[in-house]
Design a protein around this motif. Structure first.
Motif, PDB file in Angstrom:
ATOM      1  N   LEU A 107      27.105  -7.670  -7.592  1.00  0.00           N
ATOM      2  CA  LEU A 107      27.120  -8.141  -6.214  1.00  0.00           C
ATOM      3  C   LEU A 107      28.526  -7.967  -5.666  1.00  0.00           C
ATOM      4  CD1 LEU A 107      25.938  -9.635  -3.722  1.00  0.00           C
ATOM      5  CD2 LEU A 107      26.514 -11.789  -4.862  1.00  0.00           C
ATOM      6  N   LEU A 108      28.640  -7.306  -4.521  1.00  0.00           N
ATOM      7  CA  LEU A 108      29.916  -7.134  -3.825  1.00  0.00           C
ATOM      8  C   LEU A 108      29.773  -7.700  -2.425  1.00  0.00           C
ATOM      9  CD1 LEU A 108      32.763  -5.882  -3.337  1.00  0.00           C
ATOM     10  CD2 LEU A 108      31.577  -3.782  -2.638  1.00  0.00           C
ATOM     11  N   VAL A 109      30.713  -8.567  -2.052  1.00  0.00           N
ATOM     12  CA  VAL A 109      30.755  -9.103  -0.690  1.00  0.00           C
ATOM     13  C   VAL A 109      32.164  -8.883  -0.156  1.00  0.00           C
ATOM     14  CG1 VAL A 109      30.361 -11.091   0.805  1.00  0.00           C
ATOM     15  CG2 VAL A 109      29.039 -10.854  -1.308  1.00  0.00           C
ATOM     16  N   ILE A 110      32.260  -8.217   0.981  1.00  0.00           N
ATOM     17  CA  ILE A 110      33.550  -7.934   1.595  1.00  0.00           C
ATOM     18  C   ILE A 110      33.699  -8.817   2.823  1.00  0.00           C
ATOM     19  CG2 ILE A 110      35.005  -6.179   2.680  1.00  0.00           C
ATOM     20  CD1 ILE A 110      33.549  -4.082   1.012  1.00  0.00           C
ATOM     21  N   ASP A 111      34.736  -9.636   2.830  1.00  0.00           N
ATOM     22  CA  ASP A 111      34.965 -10.595   3.904  1.00  0.00           C
ATOM     23  C   ASP A 111      35.741  -9.920   5.033  1.00  0.00           C
ATOM     24  OD1 ASP A 111      35.193 -12.828   5.450  1.00  0.00           O
ATOM     25  OD2 ASP A 111      36.564 -13.908   4.118  1.00  0.00           O
ATOM     26  N   GLY A 112      35.073  -9.016   5.725  1.00  0.00           N
ATOM     27  CA  GLY A 112      35.681  -8.308   6.830  1.00  0.00           C
ATOM     28  C   GLY A 112      34.844  -7.108   7.212  1.00  0.00           C
ATOM     29  N   ALA A 113      35.219  -6.471   8.310  1.00  0.00           N
ATOM     30  CA  ALA A 113      34.528  -5.269   8.766  1.00  0.00           C
ATOM     31  C   ALA A 113      35.349  -4.052   8.363  1.00  0.00           C
ATOM     32  CB  ALA A 113      34.340  -5.304  10.277  1.00  0.00           C
ATOM     33  N   VAL A 114      34.685  -3.059   7.766  1.00  0.00           N
ATOM     34  CA  VAL A 114      35.382  -1.902   7.208  1.00  0.00           C
ATOM     35  C   VAL A 114      34.776  -0.613   7.745  1.00  0.00           C
ATOM     36  CG1 VAL A 114      35.867  -3.222   5.116  1.00  0.00           C
ATOM     37  CG2 VAL A 114      33.889  -1.696   5.150  1.00  0.00           C
ATOM     38  N   GLU A 115      35.585   0.437   7.740  1.00  0.00           N
ATOM     39  CA  GLU A 115      35.067   1.753   8.113  1.00  0.00           C
ATOM     40  C   GLU A 115      34.385   2.426   6.928  1.00  0.00           C
ATOM     41  OE1 GLU A 115      38.124   4.112   9.910  1.00  0.00           O
ATOM     42  OE2 GLU A 115      38.261   2.832  11.684  1.00  0.00           O
ATOM     43  N   GLU A 116      34.853   2.141   5.722  1.00  0.00           N
ATOM     44  CA  GLU A 116      34.242   2.682   4.514  1.00  0.00           C
ATOM     45  C   GLU A 116      34.565   1.774   3.344  1.00  0.00           C
ATOM     46  OE1 GLU A 116      35.832   6.543   3.726  1.00  0.00           O
ATOM     47  OE2 GLU A 116      37.832   5.799   3.239  1.00  0.00           O
ATOM     48  N   ILE A 117      33.760   1.885   2.294  1.00  0.00           N
ATOM     49  CA  ILE A 117      34.033   1.150   1.049  1.00  0.00           C
ATOM     50  C   ILE A 117      34.696   2.129   0.094  1.00  0.00           C
ATOM     51  CG2 ILE A 117      33.055  -0.147  -0.864  1.00  0.00           C
ATOM     52  CD1 ILE A 117      30.789  -0.991   0.968  1.00  0.00           C
ATOM     53  N   PRO A 118      35.904   1.833  -0.366  1.00  0.00           N
ATOM     54  CA  PRO A 118      36.637   2.783  -1.201  1.00  0.00           C
ATOM     55  C   PRO A 118      35.902   3.120  -2.496  1.00  0.00           C
ATOM     56  CG  PRO A 118      38.061   0.981  -0.474  1.00  0.00           C
ATOM     57  CD  PRO A 118      36.661   0.599  -0.116  1.00  0.00           C
ATOM     58  N   LEU A 157      39.202  -5.223   8.501  1.00  0.00           N
ATOM     59  CA  LEU A 157      40.084  -5.005   7.349  1.00  0.00           C
ATOM     60  C   LEU A 157      40.629  -3.586   7.455  1.00  0.00           C
ATOM     61  CD1 LEU A 157      38.375  -6.568   4.183  1.00  0.00           C
ATOM     62  CD2 LEU A 157      40.262  -7.465   5.535  1.00  0.00           C
ATOM     63  N   ALA A 158      41.848  -3.456   7.947  1.00  0.00           N
ATOM     64  CA  ALA A 158      42.419  -2.137   8.209  1.00  0.00           C
ATOM     65  C   ALA A 158      42.643  -1.331   6.938  1.00  0.00           C
ATOM     66  CB  ALA A 158      43.738  -2.288   8.969  1.00  0.00           C
ATOM     67  N   GLU A 159      42.782  -2.008   5.791  1.00  0.00           N
ATOM     68  CA  GLU A 159      43.019  -1.284   4.539  1.00  0.00           C
ATOM     69  C   GLU A 159      41.871  -0.341   4.184  1.00  0.00           C
ATOM     70  OE1 GLU A 159      45.375  -5.096   4.305  1.00  0.00           O
ATOM     71  OE2 GLU A 159      43.374  -4.519   4.986  1.00  0.00           O
ATOM     72  N   PHE A 160      40.678  -0.616   4.695  1.00  0.00           N
ATOM     73  CA  PHE A 160      39.510   0.201   4.367  1.00  0.00           C
ATOM     74  C   PHE A 160      39.148   1.174   5.488  1.00  0.00           C
ATOM     75  CE2 PHE A 160      37.521  -3.069   1.194  1.00  0.00           C
ATOM     76  CZ  PHE A 160      38.678  -2.991   0.431  1.00  0.00           C
ATOM     77  N   ASP A 161      40.127   1.492   6.339  1.00  0.00           N
ATOM     78  CA  ASP A 161      39.888   2.501   7.376  1.00  0.00           C
ATOM     79  C   ASP A 161      39.764   3.875   6.746  1.00  0.00           C
ATOM     80  OD1 ASP A 161      40.046   0.581   9.318  1.00  0.00           O
ATOM     81  OD2 ASP A 161      41.978   1.231  10.137  1.00  0.00           O
ATOM     82  N   LYS A 162      38.974   4.729   7.358  1.00  0.00           N
ATOM     83  CA  LYS A 162      38.888   6.115   6.910  1.00  0.00           C
ATOM     84  C   LYS A 162      40.197   6.837   7.231  1.00  0.00           C
ATOM     85  CE  LYS A 162      33.893   6.526   7.637  1.00  0.00           C
ATOM     86  NZ  LYS A 162      32.817   7.184   8.423  1.00  0.00           N
TER      87      LYS A 162
END
Length: 200
Positions: free
Chosen positions: A130-141, A189-194
């Motif tokens: 189970l993966l839950v990301i607490d934010g909105a992302v452009e992609e999952i690394p 979550l800017a860290e997961f931007d494309k």
């Protein structure tokens, strides 16, 4: 005893209003979600200057570009994740620690990663289902997906054409197969931007 009868809720009008006016009116009525959100004090996860705003229906700035999402976002994430007692979960923390506190007693094992840690090649949480990301992302690394078991469940915010949505899905063929389920205002979550490339 129902969640609305619990001491944590009856002694805190703001927490009761969050449950009655934000969660239940938006269709979040699953008992375990209301119990967890009634039990965990959101004010413990915001700066002292924002404690009076902990239960309002909006995101709260934490500093350094981090946010505590609005209660409805976390209620829907918890409901869509439907954590099980045998789950091995990864939470990518949006900066507050609140979502991890909601999940912790509901799963067998919980690994909490910062966005920076999630981008690395570490093995913390390896084999999670189970993966839950607490934010909105452009992609999952890819390096984060590599920590997941085959067919692991995923709940995350996504950004599509500038709109943030809650999405659910599975890990499939080393990628994330996601389906948007709710339009929601979810902190980015800017860290997961494309990666940005040239266009001609």
């Amino acid at each position: 005893m129902t969640v609305l009868d619990s001491p944590a809720v009856t002694t805190n009008p703001a927490r009761r209003a969050m449950i009655d006016s934000q969660l239940r009116t938006s269709g979040v009525n699953t008992p375990f979600v209301l119990l967890r959100m009634g039990a965990v004090e959101r004010a413990d996860f915001v700066p002292a200057s924002a404690k009076s705003l902990a239960y309002v229906d909006r995101a709260i700035a934490l500093g350094d570009g981090r946010w505590l999402a609005a209660p409805l976002v976390h209620g829907m994430m918890l409901e869509e994740a439907s954590p099980r007692a045998q789950d091995r979960a990864i939470i990518v923390d949006g900066g507050s620690g609140y979502l991890a506190a909601l999940f912790e007693p509901l799963v067998a094992d919980l690994t909490v990663l910062s966005p920076e840690d999630a981008l690395g090649a570490g093995r913390k949480g390896k084999g999670a289902n189970l993966l839950v990301i607490d934010g909105a992302v452009e992609e999952i690394p890819a390096k984060l997906l590599a920590r997941l078991a085959v067919d692991a469940r995923i709940v995350t915010g996504i950004i599509e054409n500038g709109v943030t949505r809650l999405a659910v899905g599975r890990k499939a063929n080393n990628s994330a197969a996601l389906l948007p389920v709710h339009d929601l205002g979810i902190p980015h979550l800017a860290e997961f931007d494309k990666p940005k490339g040239w266009s001609f």
